[in-house]
Write an enzyme that holds these catalytic residues in place. Structure first.
Site, short mmCIF file in Angstrom:
data_model
loop_
_atom_site.label_atom_id
_atom_site.label_comp_id
_atom_site.label_asym_id
_atom_site.label_seq_id
_atom_site.Cartn_x
_atom_site.Cartn_y
_atom_site.Cartn_z
N ASP A 238 -3.64 -13.15 1.21
CA ASP A 238 -4.25 -13.00 -0.12
C ASP A 238 -4.47 -14.32 -0.85
OD1 ASP A 238 -4.31 -10.29 0.15
OD2 ASP A 238 -2.92 -9.84 -1.49
N GLU B 47 -11.10 1.24 -18.30
CA GLU B 47 -11.79 0.31 -17.39
C GLU B 47 -12.85 -0.46 -18.16
OE1 GLU B 47 -11.82 -0.82 -14.05
OE2 GLU B 47 -13.44 -2.01 -14.95
N CYS C 45 0.83 -1.20 0.00
CA CYS C 45 0.00 0.00 0.00
C CYS C 45 0.87 1.26 0.00
CB CYS C 45 -0.90 0.02 1.24
SG CYS C 45 -1.34 -1.61 1.86
#
Ligand code: FAD
Length: 453
Positions: A283, A175, A44
């Site tokens: 994850d 996108e 992050c």
């Protein structure tokens, strides 16, 4: 003989597991393997180091292997890939040909950035973003280009778009879905986010998947919807997939979401049976949703450290469980913040739930107090039971506390009526309105559920 604990992975899940195992078992011999050069950093933070908000990449590295050795008596083996695990003999085989036996194993090998296999994706100038090394390379390359295409308008894509825009580059986001942060937040909330990002000068091409990247020796353009977008760099923010290399080799069961299926003790399954002495976290796994019965992949650092803790306790010989994830998240995008917890409308539909929504627009401070910013809150509840299932917030400040408040309510199975009556907010004029925007949204929702709106 001290218990031998081996951890594969030195991300949030793996290092938390190792440190927790040490707290619970001072005698154990603990070894951590990671193929990465760096440890104890949050992916992050890499974006902020690229942008320069954090001055250098060294600052995001919390601890070195030497620290773990000296302070926690944990041996961390960097740049050391584990090639296979012999589950029956309980041996970890390292790619350099050495091996190490274990009494308990924690598998925390995280996720891999997913990159669609399109033409030109291997060209120099195409980047993914997760590791420190990638961040350093991207930061250097950004000095030589003034035009960047970002593929994917999820949270990572948008954070990257804002960072690159703040560096003065021309930015286009491609996108495939019609709205930003798709599925995680609803169209009406994502529209606020997109409008704000457009105001920063970011261009969006929505509902249009990338089909190719063009260039002779390096990236020159990205192609989507039959149109070419010239650029000197393409950043692929097209999602994270569970890293299944070792789970597949070990014969662990992979669930319907494409991640390792785990029990609440975070043990994986093999041939439909729990595997003893192996724990999985982070994850790479899927777990139960805390909002509704069904599986989710959380893929958050905050989830990884909680699961890592449970895996570490169990690997040390203790007993702990991880019942379910609600996955509260938050992001800062320029002058606004967006956050969510539990189910969005899209996710509720995925789970086959019938829901009702309540929404309100308010201010982050009392109306008369200077500096208040607009904030929109949306709450989703189950139509039958009135139980709150999810919440979303987009506003100029202070969304984190509010989303944590909603997370507590959902985890406690609170109904909208109970929330309105009992979930009082702390108040003073510089921090909220006396009836906070979240309470306003809950009242709208209650009125709808009770048929008065
Ligand atoms: C750009 C970006 C921004 C993000 N921002 C946020 C945020 O703001 N908030 C949030 O909560 N989450 C955020 N996340 C998600 C968060 O970073 C992840 O959920 C978290 O890092 C997962 O931790 P993990 O330990 O499961 O896996 P990872 O951090 O991926 O660690 C996996 C480890 O396994 C090692 N490994 C893999 N295979 C092998 C092998 N065969 N042998 C040896 N070692 C191996 C790797 O080297 C690594 O050390 C972000 C992710 C990215 C990419």
């Amino acid at each position: 003989m001290p218990r031998k604990i081996v951890v594969i992975g030195a991300g949030g899940a793996g290092l938390t597991a190792a440190s927790t195992a040490r707290e619970h078992n001072p005698e154990a011999k603990i070894d951590v393997f990671t193929e990465d050069e760096y440890i104890a950093y949050s992916p992050c933070a890499v974006i902020y180091a690229i942008e320069g908000v954090i001055e250098d990449f060294d600052s995001i590295i919390m601890h070195t292997p030497e620290y773990y050795g000296k302070k926690r008596n944990i041996s961390v083996h960097t740049k050391t890939k584990v090639a296979s695990v012999d589950v029956d003999k309980k041996i970890v085989n390292v790619a350099d040909g050495t091996s190490m036996p274990y009494d308990a194993l924690v598998l925390a090998t995280g996720g891999r950035m997913f990159v669609p296999p399109i033409e030109g994706v291997k060209l120099p100038g195409v980047y993914t973003i997760k590791h420190v090394a990638e961040g350093k390379a991207m930061k250097a390359a950004l000095k030589k280009t003034d035009c960047v295409v970002i593929v994917g308008a999820g949270v990572i894509g948008l954070m990257m778009a804002v960072a690159v825009r703040n560096l003065g580059k021309k930015v286009t986001v491609l996108e495939r879905y019609p709205n930003v942060i798709p599925r995680i937040i609803d169209e009406d909330m994502s529209a606020i986010v997109q409008k704000h990002c457009e105001g920063l000068g970011i261009k969006f091409v929505m509902g249009t998947p990338i089909t190719a990247i063009k260039g002779k020796e390096k990236v020159e353009s990205a192609v989507a919807g039959g149109k070419e977008y010239p650029c000197g760099m393409v950043i692929m923010a097209t999602g994270v997939r569970a890293n299944l290399e070792l789970p597949n080799q070990m014969g662990l069961e992979i669930g319907q979401l494409g991640a390792v299926r785990a029990s609440t003790t975070l043990q994986p399954y093999r041939n439909d049976h729990l595997v003893s002495d192996i724990y999985v976290a982070g994850d790479m796994i899927m777990c139960e949703s805390a909002a509704t019965p069904g599986p989710i992949m959380s893929q958050l650092g905050s989830t990884a450290v909680r699961q890592g803790r449970v895996a570490g306790i169990n690997a040390a010989g203790g007993y702990a469980t991880y019942p379910a994830a609600l996955s509260p998240w938050v992001t800062y995008l320029g002058e606004i913040q967006a956050a969510g917890t539990g189910l969005s409308k899209g996710l509720a539909e995925y789970f086959g739930l019938s829901i009702v929504e309540g929404k309100a627009v308010g201010l982050t401070r009392a109306r008369y107090y200077p500096g208040g910013k607009e904030i929109t809150a949306k709450i989703i509840a189950d139509k039958e039971t009135h139980r709150i299932l999810g919440a979303q917030l987009v506003g100029g400040e202070e969304v984190t506390g509010r989303i944590n408040w909603m997370t507590g309510a959902i985890l406690n199975n609170v109904t909208v009526e109970e929330f309105v009556t009992s979930y009082e907010n702390a108040y003073c004029p510089p921090t909220s309105m006396v009836k906070d925007v979240v309470n306003q949204a809950a009242e709208v929702l209650m009125a709808k559920l009770n048929g008065s709106k």
